[in-house]
Structures are given as C-alpha cells and as structure tokens.
Design a protein around this motif. Sequence first.
Motif, PDB file in Angstrom:
ATOM      1  N   THR A  45     -58.926  -5.480 -42.349  1.00 35.96           N
ATOM      2  CA  THR A  45     -58.838  -6.227 -43.591  1.00 35.96           C
ATOM      3  C   THR A  45     -59.426  -7.624 -43.407  1.00 35.96           C
ATOM      4  O   THR A  45     -59.392  -8.178 -42.300  1.00 35.96           O
ATOM      5  CB  THR A  45     -57.384  -6.359 -44.064  1.00 35.96           C
ATOM      6  N   PRO A  46     -59.958  -8.224 -44.472  1.00 39.08           N
ATOM      7  CA  PRO A  46     -60.515  -9.574 -44.358  1.00 39.08           C
ATOM      8  C   PRO A  46     -59.480 -10.567 -43.840  1.00 39.08           C
ATOM      9  O   PRO A  46     -58.330 -10.584 -44.306  1.00 39.08           O
ATOM     10  CB  PRO A  46     -60.931  -9.902 -45.797  1.00 39.08           C
ATOM     11  N   GLY A  47     -59.866 -11.369 -42.869  1.00 43.21           N
ATOM     12  CA  GLY A  47     -58.964 -12.341 -42.275  1.00 43.21           C
ATOM     13  C   GLY A  47     -58.042 -11.772 -41.226  1.00 43.21           C
ATOM     14  O   GLY A  47     -57.383 -12.522 -40.502  1.00 43.21           O
ATOM     15  N   GLY A  48     -57.990 -10.464 -41.116  1.00 43.37           N
ATOM     16  CA  GLY A  48     -57.123  -9.818 -40.141  1.00 43.37           C
ATOM     17  C   GLY A  48     -57.844  -9.591 -38.821  1.00 43.37           C
ATOM     18  O   GLY A  48     -59.006  -9.963 -38.643  1.00 43.37           O
ATOM     19  N   PRO A  49     -57.148  -8.970 -37.863  1.00 38.69           N
ATOM     20  CA  PRO A  49     -57.758  -8.724 -36.563  1.00 38.69           C
ATOM     21  C   PRO A  49     -58.876  -7.693 -36.653  1.00 38.69           C
ATOM     22  O   PRO A  49     -58.893  -6.858 -37.553  1.00 38.69           O
ATOM     23  CB  PRO A  49     -56.597  -8.199 -35.714  1.00 38.69           C
ATOM     24  N   TRP A  50     -59.822  -7.792 -35.721  1.00 42.04           N
ATOM     25  CA  TRP A  50     -60.811  -6.721 -35.616  1.00 42.04           C
ATOM     26  C   TRP A  50     -60.217  -5.614 -34.776  1.00 42.04           C
ATOM     27  O   TRP A  50     -59.212  -5.769 -34.096  1.00 42.04           O
ATOM     28  CB  TRP A  50     -62.129  -7.223 -35.058  1.00 42.04           C
ATOM     29  N   LEU A  76     -70.252   2.466 -24.422  1.00 43.85           N
ATOM     30  CA  LEU A  76     -70.383   1.515 -25.527  1.00 43.85           C
ATOM     31  C   LEU A  76     -69.008   1.111 -26.034  1.00 43.85           C
ATOM     32  O   LEU A  76     -68.112   1.950 -26.166  1.00 43.85           O
ATOM     33  CB  LEU A  76     -71.177   2.169 -26.670  1.00 43.85           C
ATOM     34  N   THR A  77     -68.857  -0.181 -26.332  1.00 46.52           N
ATOM     35  CA  THR A  77     -67.668  -0.676 -27.021  1.00 46.52           C
ATOM     36  C   THR A  77     -68.047  -1.028 -28.452  1.00 46.52           C
ATOM     37  O   THR A  77     -69.044  -1.723 -28.688  1.00 46.52           O
ATOM     38  CB  THR A  77     -67.089  -1.913 -26.318  1.00 46.52           C
ATOM     39  N   ILE A  78     -67.269  -0.535 -29.407  1.00 47.78           N
ATOM     40  CA  ILE A  78     -67.487  -0.803 -30.828  1.00 47.78           C
ATOM     41  C   ILE A  78     -66.349  -1.679 -31.333  1.00 47.78           C
ATOM     42  O   ILE A  78     -65.168  -1.331 -31.175  1.00 47.78           O
ATOM     43  CB  ILE A  78     -67.529   0.496 -31.649  1.00 47.78           C
ATOM     44  N   ARG A  79     -66.697  -2.809 -31.925  1.00 48.57           N
ATOM     45  CA  ARG A  79     -65.697  -3.665 -32.566  1.00 48.57           C
ATOM     46  C   ARG A  79     -66.007  -3.730 -34.059  1.00 48.57           C
ATOM     47  O   ARG A  79     -67.148  -3.954 -34.449  1.00 48.57           O
ATOM     48  CB  ARG A  79     -65.709  -5.069 -31.954  1.00 48.57           C
ATOM     49  N   LYS A  80     -64.963  -3.554 -34.875  1.00 50.31           N
ATOM     50  CA  LYS A  80     -65.115  -3.549 -36.334  1.00 50.31           C
ATOM     51  C   LYS A  80     -64.260  -4.652 -36.929  1.00 50.31           C
ATOM     52  O   LYS A  80     -63.070  -4.758 -36.640  1.00 50.31           O
ATOM     53  CB  LYS A  80     -64.677  -2.188 -36.896  1.00 50.31           C
ATOM     54  N   MET A  81     -64.885  -5.481 -37.791  1.00 51.71           N
ATOM     55  CA  MET A  81     -64.187  -6.583 -38.440  1.00 51.71           C
ATOM     56  C   MET A  81     -64.546  -6.605 -39.927  1.00 51.71           C
ATOM     57  O   MET A  81     -65.685  -6.301 -40.300  1.00 51.71           O
ATOM     58  CB  MET A  81     -64.585  -7.919 -37.789  1.00 51.71           C
ATOM     59  N   SER A  82     -63.592  -6.974 -40.772  1.00 52.32           N
ATOM     60  CA  SER A  82     -63.832  -7.095 -42.204  1.00 52.32           C
ATOM     61  C   SER A  82     -63.890  -8.572 -42.591  1.00 52.32           C
ATOM     62  O   SER A  82     -63.082  -9.381 -42.124  1.00 52.32           O
ATOM     63  CB  SER A  82     -62.715  -6.398 -42.986  1.00 52.32           C
TER      64      SER A  82
END
Length: 223
Positions: free
Chosen positions: A11-16, A24-30
């Motif tokens: 979620t926006p402002g929340g943790p990735w 491979l490492t994938i990080r997802k952020m909103s």
Amino acid sequence: MTTTTYDPDVTPGGPWSTRELSALTIRKMSVSEMHNNVYLLTCRATGEQLLVDAADEAPRIRELVASGGAGLGHLVTTHQHWDHVRALEDITREYSPETYAGEDDAPALPQLPDHRLRHGDRITFGDVVLDVVHLRGHTPGSVALAYDDPQGHVHLFTGDSLFPGGVGNTKNPGQSFDSLIADVTQRVFDVYDDDTWFYPGHGSDSTLGAERPHLQEWRDRGW
C-alpha cells in the motif's frame, strides 16, 4: 521498511515486500494516490540493480534502492503514462542508470531513454536476463519484462497491460482493446505456462493459470 515474507498487496506509504528467488531478489513498493507499483530487481550474484517504473515519491524510491545495494544501473519505464514517470527525471539524475522504454512510447517520456525496446529484445544486468514483450493497446509502446527463473517459473512484469481480472484500460483515444487482448493472448498466454507469476503496474499480483479461464469472458465484455 520491508516485510519479512513476500506479500503482493503493498500500500502507498507502507512497507515494501521482498521476494527471494535463486538468482534474483524482487522488491515491490506502492507509491502515490494512484497506488503505482515500483519494482526493484537485484542480481544476487553481483548486486547489480534494475528499477521498473520510477512512478513517484523519489525519496522513497531512493530508500528502496538503498535496501538492495549501493546503486542503480538500469531503469525501465513500462509505458508513457504520467503516473508511471513522475520520479523518472529525479531518479535518473541521482543514479545515472541506463534507461529503457518501448520504442513507440519513447518520444512521449519526460526524457528520452538510452535504449528503445522492441519485442524480443533482452535486457541483461549482472547474471539476470529479462525478455522484452511488446504489448500494444494500452499505449503504442507498452512493454512487459519476463524473467525465467532457472530454479522456478517465469516472473512477468506487465505494467498496465495485464492485471488480475483483465487487461489494462483501453477506453481513451488512441487505445485499442482488440490490439491489447490479441497481444496479451498471443505474446503472453500462448507463450508462458500457467505457473507464470505476473506483477502489474497497480494492485496485487496473479498467475496466468488463475486468469487463463477468463480470457473469453474478457473478450466478450470488451475490457
């Protein structure tokens, strides 16, 4: 901030959220009021990094990049729409990465990319190779990126061309549902297996297996 296990619902402002694959490492952020997804891909062998969509909130993107390593060598823009490029200039200025975008969207970006992508191209960073899939219809030059995990399944970053529940928006001038559904069918569903996990430009993830039974429903409804 990061979660200890991968959760596709950021979620926006929340943790990735972080997903560890063999190489491979994938990080997802909103980010932003548009709930744009930003993805950081890190080669586990070399530490080289690639960002998918510098959508907004450059300070948070810098934190994301720092969580993976010391720098950013590559930046891919999936398509030209304003909500996916608001931090593009700031992040490019900060890190001087190689920049990439679809050939037909490149002229509409805030800055021209170093590399104009076509269907079938490949992007390499460290030991990681991404295949470029050109998906026409949401924008003329939208691209998806496919990573074939040697010890797992394909991971596909689809921008705004494929979501859980349907393809991207095609209601505005210059967009085409017929083109998009054809490309998504022929270049995604006809190529990749059901266990392919895809990561869209907004919202949660899904697999091709979960969505495949609904393709005819999407065609019938026209969106």
